[in-house]
Scaffold this active site. Structure first.
Site, PDB file in Angstrom:
ATOM      1  N   HIS A 184      80.069  72.903 126.108  1.00 34.35           N
ATOM      2  CA  HIS A 184      80.772  73.440 127.302  1.00 34.35           C
ATOM      3  C   HIS A 184      80.478  72.634 128.631  1.00 34.35           C
ATOM      4  O   HIS A 184      79.392  71.863 128.429  1.00 34.35           O
ATOM      5  CB  HIS A 184      79.877  74.690 127.617  1.00 34.35           C
ATOM      6  CG  HIS A 184      80.341  75.408 129.166  1.00 34.35           C
ATOM      7  ND1 HIS A 184      79.512  75.371 130.186  1.00 34.35           N
ATOM      8  CD2 HIS A 184      81.450  75.656 129.590  1.00 34.35           C
ATOM      9  CE1 HIS A 184      80.057  76.023 131.206  1.00 34.35           C
ATOM     10  NE2 HIS A 184      81.441  76.083 130.910  1.00 34.35           N
ATOM     11  N   SER A 185      81.364  72.100 129.264  1.00 35.70           N
ATOM     12  CA  SER A 185      81.221  71.185 130.404  1.00 35.70           C
ATOM     13  C   SER A 185      80.733  70.076 130.108  1.00 35.70           C
ATOM     14  O   SER A 185      81.282  69.340 129.022  1.00 35.70           O
ATOM     15  CB  SER A 185      80.341  71.881 131.461  1.00 35.70           C
ATOM     16  OG  SER A 185      80.350  71.452 132.805  1.00 35.70           O
ATOM     17  N   MET A 186      79.674  69.557 130.586  1.00 37.71           N
ATOM     18  CA  MET A 186      79.011  68.171 130.215  1.00 37.71           C
ATOM     19  C   MET A 186      78.632  68.101 128.936  1.00 37.71           C
ATOM     20  O   MET A 186      78.507  66.857 128.289  1.00 37.71           O
ATOM     21  CB  MET A 186      78.114  67.934 131.394  1.00 37.71           C
ATOM     22  CG  MET A 186      78.143  67.599 132.596  1.00 37.71           C
ATOM     23  SD  MET A 186      79.732  66.437 133.010  1.00 37.71           S
ATOM     24  CE  MET A 186      78.751  64.831 132.725  1.00 37.71           C
TER      25      MET A 186
ATOM     26  N   LEU B 110      84.916  73.143 126.088  1.00 41.05           N
ATOM     27  CA  LEU B 110      85.115  74.061 127.110  1.00 41.05           C
ATOM     28  C   LEU B 110      85.035  73.513 128.492  1.00 41.05           C
ATOM     29  O   LEU B 110      83.855  73.380 128.688  1.00 41.05           O
ATOM     30  CB  LEU B 110      84.764  75.363 126.696  1.00 41.05           C
ATOM     31  CG  LEU B 110      84.780  75.934 125.181  1.00 41.05           C
ATOM     32  CD1 LEU B 110      83.777  77.061 125.218  1.00 41.05           C
ATOM     33  CD2 LEU B 110      86.138  76.199 124.964  1.00 41.05           C
TER      34      LEU B 110
ATOM     35  N   SER C  45      85.319  70.742 129.810  1.00 42.19           N
ATOM     36  CA  SER C  45      84.899  69.536 129.712  1.00 42.19           C
ATOM     37  C   SER C  45      85.713  68.469 130.638  1.00 42.19           C
ATOM     38  O   SER C  45      86.606  68.187 130.445  1.00 42.19           O
ATOM     39  CB  SER C  45      84.492  68.915 128.462  1.00 42.19           C
ATOM     40  OG  SER C  45      83.452  69.823 127.926  1.00 42.19           O
TER      41      SER C  45
END
Length: 699
Positions: free
Chosen positions: A145-147, A172, A174
């Site tokens: 997720h993200s970073m 997700l 990112s």
């Protein structure tokens, strides 16, 4: 939302004797305690969840819980369908990164990636003793997720990465293209190094020279697939434009998709909701089990089939999927030609009023390439169900049987779409006539009586006639109602990945996240851009279909707040710092400290003309430089400055932001002045009411 019984089992064997990073990071195994799994040990296919900036390892719970229930559902299906592929549970591990702010530091990203490599090595060691007759796993699936998605891509570039230990990554929300908060110069350098690495090993590896090489470096990403899922314009934490992967990843290794286009999701998701949105985690769970194969050491099917299955699960199908799967649908039951009902013309319409008991075979003759180039079908009944099936056949019959044996089912080409009116879902088929080969008829098998208000539309047409191209940034559409189908609109903006369905036929808001003409992350964006594309699905019986497009200025300005939150803070800081400097300078020179509001007013009036001209010149220079053929990394960096490159037409936004930021600072100052004055007055009145002795007064 998802009901769950979560339990996070601390993997205590992952300690400093395994990894030097274990003193700071921890590893957990998610377990769903609904009574069906009472162990604390992994027993299936390893999956590792990597949280993002300030993210928690407990964010794995939604996908872990849904995957748990999906496994038991598949297991029940396998009990009576022995022909299906064997399955095994997904073991979800999760890294605890102490909710570090990894979006602001390259050092934290690298440290987390090193720990993930050590964690993967340790996770695989937990399976050294076989849990079943299946081979021991040699790779781990990553969900990030993200970073965390950047961490997942970084680990391949590090010395402690074990070749083949990862073959599947799903990210997700990112930001793959550029850092969301470029405060650390080393962060931009890390992004450039990662993207160059992936581009060399996926995009460039398709060349003949790279294909001829058998060195270890060319095999780093040979079996790695990456799917980037973006939330769209509800994600105000990062720009979903930066989730595009086309600049460093070949189509054979991955793609980007928005939640608005994922089948049975069809809705945007904000930065955190993408982790717990029930429709999204169900689609993710289905996709993971679809590509999983416990009979293989890598625990997933080969990359070609893996990408095919990911596209079926995540892409809407409106764009070309490059699939030949319909050829696998050869039927075993012959379709007797004597029962065929020839349909004149190039179209067919069936409603529940026209169905007959016992079924009916409608036959449409494939026209020449001068009359049409595609076959389209839209139905409220799913193809392959008890009500309907569709086949491509040859009219020429083999002499030995007298029945067509060259028929193929087209059910695998059906696309699920959100329904309108009384229909929960609609099903759409679009196939190029060139794909039919020597099959010269389409057979629509109406199996039984249809319930009200079922319908089917089928026709041969030119594909370009079904698309409405609109060159407008935001729009509102209104169209007339149909007899069986209220108009449904599909929105896309080639070559970007974002697409969505609009099913509110009384009027809906068209919007897209970015402008493809100015998005350097998408190759050939300038030449491929044709504007906003609307594909209209409506009843042909409608006398008129009207689409009215207008610019929603109020709504467009409102959309500037969330995506440009960092810009608002930066511009406000640019307004405040000169004022503080002027106050301090006058204090040093004259010993007078002027009020903040007075200096703000004087500075704004004095510097406004020069600031406006300067911002316009800088914005024009930025757009001019970015119009040149610059390296991708440099173009991405320069394009992210100021408000991000939006082309010459939107340069006036720069001084507008400065003026609005100045007004916002002034409003905050006035509000704080009023609040402090009110507090001082209240304190003064309270002090008057308190009893005071002469001794207190003398003191």
């Amino acid at each position: 939302m998802t009901w769950m019984w979560p339990d996070y089992v601390h993997v205590q064997s992952f300690n400093t004797s395994v990894s030097t990073h274990a003193s700071k990071y921890k590893l957990y195994l998610y377990k769903e305690r609904d009574g069906r799994d009472t162990t604390n040990e992994p027993r299936g296919i390893p999956v590792l969840f990597i949280p993002g900036n300030a993210g928690s390892f407990k964010q794995v719970r939604s996908i872990g819980s849904v995957a748990h229930f999906r496994y038991w559902q598949l297991k029940a299906e396998l009990a009576w369908a022995a022909s299906k592929r064997e399955t095994a549970p997904l073991d979800f591990f999760s890294i605890d990164t102490n909710e570090e702010l990894s979006a602001f530091s390259s050092g934290l990203l690298v440290s987390e990636a090193q720990c993930v490599n050590d964690a993967i090595e340790h996770i695989l060691s937990l399976y050294k003793i076989p849990k079943s007759h299946h081979p021991i796993p040699t790779s781990v699936i990553l969900v990030a997720h993200s970073m965390g998605g950047i961490v997942a891509r970084t680990l391949f570039t590090l010395p402690n990465y074990r070749l083949g230990s990862v073959n599947t990554i799903i990210t997700l929300a990112s930001p793959h293209v550029a850092p969301p908060a470029p405060l650390d110069p080393r962060l931009a350098s890390l992004y450039s190094r990662i993207n160059d690495f992936w581009k060399f090993h996926t995009v460039n590896s398709t060349s003949d020279q790279a294909a001829a090489s058998t060195g270890p470096s060319t095999r780093y990403l040979a079996d790695v697939s990456l799917v980037s899922i973006a939330g769209g314009n509800h994600d105000t934490m990062i720009s979903s434009d930066s989730a595009e992967v086309a600049s460093f990843l070949s189509p054979g290794h991955g793609f980007t998709v928005y939640t608005t286009g994922v089948p049975n999701v069809w809705t945007p998701a904000d930065h955190r909701a993408i982790l717990w949105c029930n429709q999204m985690v169900k689609s993710l769970s289905r996709a993971l089990y679809d590509v999983a194969d416990p009979a293989l050491p890598g625990k997933t099917v080969d990359i070609g089939e893996r990408m095919w299955r990911f596209r079926l699960n995540f892409q809407s199908g409106m764009k070309s999927l490059d699939l030949e799967s319909w050829k696998d649908g050869k039927i075993n039951v012959p379709l007797q030609p004597e029962k065929w009902v020839e349909i004149p013309g190039k179209s067919l319409k069936i409603s529940h009023k026209e169905t007959v008991p016992g079924g009916k075979l409608h036959v449409l003759t494939v026209p020449s390439s001068h009359e049409a180039d595609t076959f389209m079908l839209l139905s409220s009944n799913q193809v392959g169900s008890n009500e309907l099936d569709v086949f491509a056949c040859s009219r020429i019959l083999p002499p030995e049987t007298g029945t067509p044996d060259n028929c193929y089912s087209l059910r695998s080409r059906m696309i699920s779409m959100p329904g309108t009116g009384p229909h929960a879902n609609l099903y759409y088929l679009n196939i190029w006539l060139s794909e039919l080969g020597d099959r010269d008829v389409i057979v629509i098998y109406q199996r039984m009586m249809w319930s009200e208000p079922a319908f089917l539309f089928a026709e041969f047409a030119f594909e370009k006639d079904t698309v409405v191209t609109v060159d407008a940034p935001n729009a509102e559409s209104k169209s007339a109602d149909g007899r069986f189908l209220s108009p449904l609109l599909h929105q896309s903006i080639p070559p970007l990945s974002e697409e969505k369905f609009l099913r509110n036929w009384t009027g809906d808001f068209l919007n897209f996240y970015g402008d493809p003409r100015f998005l350097s992350a998408v190759p050939l964006a300038e030449s491929a851009y044709h504007g906003l594309e609307l594909r209209v699905f409506s009843d042909r019986a409608c006398d008129a279909l009207q689409i009215r497009v207008r610019l929603d200025l109020h709504g467009s300005l409102g959309r500037l707040v969330g995506p440009y939150m960092t810009a608002w803070l930066a511009y406000s800081l640019a307004v405040v710092m000169p004022i503080l400097g002027a106050q301090i300078r006058k204090w040093n020179e004259e010993g007078v400290y002027d009020p903040f509001g007075q200096v703000l007013s004087e500075t704004f009036c004095k510097n406004l003309p020069k600031t406006v001209v300067g911002l316009l010149l800088v914005g024009g220079l930025q757009s001019f430089v970015l119009s040149m053929n610059l390296p991708s990394s440099l173009s991405t960096h320069l394009g992210g400055l100021l408000l991000g490159n939006r082309g010459f037409s939107l340069i006036p936004l720069l001084p507008v932001f400065y003026i609005l930021a100045s007004g916002m600072v002034g409003a905050i100052y006035v509000a704080m002045t009023v609040v402090l004055a009110a507090m001082a007055e209240a304190a003064h009145r309270v002090a008057k009411l308190l009893p005071r002795s002469e001794e207190t007064l003398q003191r």
